[in-house]
Scaffold this active site. Structure first.
Site, PDB file in Angstrom:
ATOM      1  N   ASN A 458       0.833  -1.196   0.000  1.00  0.00           N
ATOM      2  CA  ASN A 458       0.000   0.000   0.000  1.00  0.00           C
ATOM      3  C   ASN A 458       0.870   1.250   0.000  1.00  0.00           C
ATOM      4  OD1 ASN A 458       0.934  -0.531   2.658  1.00  0.00           O
ATOM      5  ND2 ASN A 458      -0.644   0.811   3.488  1.00  0.00           N
ATOM      6  N   CYS A 460       2.036   2.877   2.391  1.00  0.00           N
ATOM      7  CA  CYS A 460       3.033   2.951   3.464  1.00  0.00           C
ATOM      8  C   CYS A 460       3.793   1.649   3.664  1.00  0.00           C
ATOM      9  CB  CYS A 460       2.362   3.381   4.770  1.00  0.00           C
ATOM     10  SG  CYS A 460       1.494   4.945   4.652  1.00  0.00           S
ATOM     11  N   GLU A 462       3.163  -1.362   4.606  1.00  0.00           N
ATOM     12  CA  GLU A 462       2.972  -2.314   5.706  1.00  0.00           C
ATOM     13  C   GLU A 462       1.830  -3.292   5.467  1.00  0.00           C
ATOM     14  OE1 GLU A 462      -0.157   0.669   7.031  1.00  0.00           O
ATOM     15  OE2 GLU A 462       1.544   0.511   5.678  1.00  0.00           O
TER      16      GLU A 462
END
Length: 777
Positions: A458, A460, A462
């Site tokens: 995604n 970020c 994670e």
């Protein structure tokens, strides 16, 4: 000194200097190490007009306290927060028409809810699912003294971004009420006989700042707004014109609702590929990324900021070289997309080729499917992206890559692997990206690999869950009851949804509350899935089938400093290993207990959870890597219970960046080391000093800052954690602009060899990076 004080109702009172002293005593209560006389001198220097308002006096106290914040006296930030609190209390009391007293600054909860429901600010469920007596009971649980846990920047962030305001912008809600409303909304569908106790438990967790909810949940829960509660989403783009434009539309709809978006483009044909047999007609992925860039800019997040979109491409895709230059500031602007973030998906075989200084082949995914003829059990054409290596050094991907390389009918571009890596590192030092996504490592440890593949992450880095493209099946004209309609039929793909919250390690661990905290966090996350109404139906469907959640953590460096553990130490690595195993055990157990109560997730059958491989792969049951807090026997018992009763959620653990919410909590972000001992928040006319949390003569020795830390220690800590995290970590690398290329390359190789699933930004002092607000759980 002033002669008159003007009150909010325009009454004029004689200025009383003694009241300044009383007010100073109030905001310094419990902070006796701070000098009252120094504070009052600052205040008096700001009150030089004949006539001042009560708000100007409050602001004078706030600003005077802020000016005194230093590394030596960091607690002035709490004095400033108390002054801001007093101002908030007064404003809320005036706006809601109740009398606020220092010993009882909050109004009643029921009138607040009824008024804001009537005004269209709160949702009706707060009244339809709770009686007046129940709301009064919950109101009695509100503990205003917990407002004293906030420092100034935390409270300012909370009040500016999250507290409910009316349509004229006036503050209506106070901090503890925000937490109570979130708890009430997340628990409103729970059975009535235990609903109130669950609300109280969720309020306990949030109000003590043992945890934080993700930004969308913090901001939107209980409010009648357009935003939703999930943090971000991941789409997989089908290789068709309809699929590409449908994906763009979905990105726009989700961005409008405040979501951050990850988009995997590895299935889209490369530049120069054929379209319906016409040679050299495809323009490749870059023009479509530019379309997404325009969408991110033009469809902002709830009118507050431009949309946040990350695009991912495989390192074996023919367009990868142009992709890596997307954000550079030189070259052909028609091939640039400055407002999206980009990530590159890397198989083990590529990293081996980099290390061995070997060559690397780039293919078009459309040509691979057409020429190679690989198919799955359902006859669906497969590309290289559909395979991964099941073991380090052996597996399906490298076999298929070798087959593609040997097929002379298949066009390819051959380049030295190290040249691609140089392009990656050049972009990272200039722009902070691309992110690194180690696809084989991710898929080997995917507990739901029986149901599909993870292609990318995604915004970020994670979230790592199964993905597949949504495909348009047919489009037809249908006449019914005299009305003609166009009906479009789609086969929904796995459209990933991120549901996040995080443990405040530096508060929860010393308080010894993890065993109580994690179960209520999992329930809160699970309830978000049922409450949320996502416009993109394939995302709603995926959410219901996997019920994936991502519990994370923040305040790691804060916790290590409190415990007296140096970041660059074997002790820190061991501490990470044991702590995150403990959290993971509590997570799995909580999801299993929730499955007993509410049922397992629909796609549980055949997963690593059911077979038990989830536990054996991580070495939990053998006893060879027994943890400090969880024994192998406890893991074996849990393995049996999960096989029998299931888990409620397909994925459980994901460590997000936690930018905004860690600021509210007054701690260090995520798993990152402290950036500076004394950082500054820039405002329009002044700077706010922000010392490290709990900075003292004791902790300062354990707060070695990010750019001074040998990043190999950070990688080793992340490697120790990764065994326990079924998804990923928003793991940043901190480097200086003059880092040697060989050292920079070695960091990447060490991260890959250490089993990290991804790396997030490469941060340099020369870079300013704007992060995803939605993912800042």
């Amino acid at each position: 000194m002033p002669q008159l004080v003007v009150k909010p109702d325009n009454r004029q009172l004689a200025f009383d200097e003694m009241r300044l002293s009383v007010y100073a005593d109030r905001i310094l209560n419990g902070l006796e190490q701070l000098s009252k006389e120094t504070l009052l001198r600052g205040v008096q220097s700001k009150l030089r007009r004949e006539e001042v308002s009560g708000e100007e006096i409050s602001n004078a106290f706030t600003m005077s306290a802020l000016e005194l914040v230093t590394k030596e006296e960091p607690d002035w930030k709490f004095a400033a927060a108390r002054s801001l609190l007093t101002s908030l209390y007064k404003k809320a009391a005036v706006n809601r028409r109740y009398k606020a007293y220092p010993e009882e600054p909050y109004g009643e909860l029921y009138p607040l809810i009824t008024d804001l429901v009537k005004k269209g600010i709160y949702r009706e469920e707060l009244l339809t699912h709770y009686t007046k007596a129940q709301i009064a009971e919950l109101g009695e649980c509100i503990d205003y003294t917990r407002d004293l846990l906030f420092d100034y920047i935390g409270l300012l962030t909370l009040s500016d971004r999250y507290l409910a305001h009316d349509f004229d912008g006036r503050v209506m809600e106070l901090p503890q009420e925000r937490y109570m409303i979130i708890a009430m909304f997340l628990m409103h569908r729970e059975p009535e006989e235990k609903r109130l106790e669950l609300v109280k438990e969720a309020y306990w967790a949030m109000s003590n700042i043992y945890m934080t909810a993700a930004t969308p949940t913090m901001s939107n829960a209980g409010k009648k707004v357009a935003g939703q509660l999930s943090s971000c989403f991941i789409d997989t783009v089908d290789d068709s014109l309809e699929g590409i434009f449908d994906s763009n539309t979905d990105v726009a709809r989700l961005s409008k609702m405040g979501g951050g978006i990850g988009v995997y483009l590895g299935k889209v044909r490369a530049r120069g590929s054929d379209i319906r047999g016409h040679k050299n007609t495809s323009s490749g992925v870059i023009p479509w990324i530019r379309q997404l860039n325009n969408t991110a800019v033009s469809v902002d997040q709830l009118g507050t900021r431009k949309g946040a979109v990350a695009v991912y491409l495989d390192v074996f895709h023919k367009d990868i070289l142009a992709f890596l230059d997307l954000k550079l500031n030189n070259g052909d602007e028609r091939m640039r997309a400055h407002d999206v973030f980009h990530g590159v998906c890397l198989p083990d075989l590529f990293m081996e080729a980099v290390e061995a200084r070997g060559h690397w082949n780039l293919f078009c995914p459309h040509e691979v499917k057409k020429v190679m003829g690989w198919k799955d059990a359902n006859g669906r054409a497969l590309g290289l992206e559909d395979f991964y290596d099941e073991e380090l050094g052996q597996g399906a991907f490298r076999e298929k890559y070798a087959e593609a390389t040997a097929n002379l009918e298949l066009s390819r571009i051959t380049v030295p692997a190290i040249d691609i890596m140089k392009r990656i590192m050049k972009s990272q030092l200039e722009t902070g990206t691309p992110y690194m996504f180690y696809r084989d490592t991710v898929n080997r440890t995917n507990p739901n690999r029986n149901q599909g593949m993870v292609f990318s992450s995604n915004l970020c880095t994670e979230i790592m869950q199964n993905q597949s493209a949504t495909v348009i099946e047919q489009e037809e004209l249908v006449t019914k009851d005299g009305q003609t309609r166009i009906v479009i039929s789609k086969i929904p793909g796995d459209f990933v949804v991120c549901n996040l919250n995080s443990i405040h390690l530096a508060r929860a661990v010393p308080a010894g509350v993890l065993e109580r905290l994690v179960p209520i966090q999992v329930r809160m996350l699970d309830n978000v899935i049922d409450i949320n109404n996502i416009e993109v139906l394939q995302a709603q469907y995926t959410n219901s089938q996997y019920r994936a959640v991502g519990l994370g953590t923040f305040g790691l460096h804060h916790l290590l400093a409190l415990e007296g553990i140096r970041w660059e130490s074997e002790e820190a690595i061991e501490y990470n290993d044991h702590l995150y195993e403990h959290i993971n055990y509590l997570l799995v157990r909580s999801s299993m207990e929730l499955a007993r109560e509410k049922g397992r997730y629909p796609k549980f059958a055949g997963s690593d959870w059911e077979t038990g491989e989830y536990f054996t792969k991580r070495g939990y049951t053998s006893g060879e890597q027994e943890g400090k807090y969880v024994t192998a026997e406890q893991w074996r018992q849990l393995q049996q219970e999960v096989a029998a009763d299931g888990v409620r959620n397909a994925w459980l653990f994901a460590i997000a960046p936690n930018g905004s919410t860690s600021i509210i909590a007054g701690s260090t972000a995520s798993i990152d080391p402290l950036y500076e001992l004394l950082s500054y928040e820039e405002k329009t006319t002044y700077k706010i000093a922000n010392p490290a949390p709990d900075l003292s003569e004791k902790t300062i020795w354990y707060y070695k800052t990010a750019f001074l830390i040998d990043q190999n220690w950070s990688i080793r800590m992340a490697s120790a954690r990764q065994r326990h995290v079924d998804q990923g970590q928003s793991f940043n690398l901190y480097v200086t602009p003059d880092i040697k290329a060989t050292d920079f390359l070695q960091l990447h190789l060490n991260a890959w060899k250490g089993g990290l699933k991804s790396t997030y930004y490469v941060r340099s002092r020369a870079l300013t990076i704007e992060e995803c607000e939605s993912c800042a759980s």
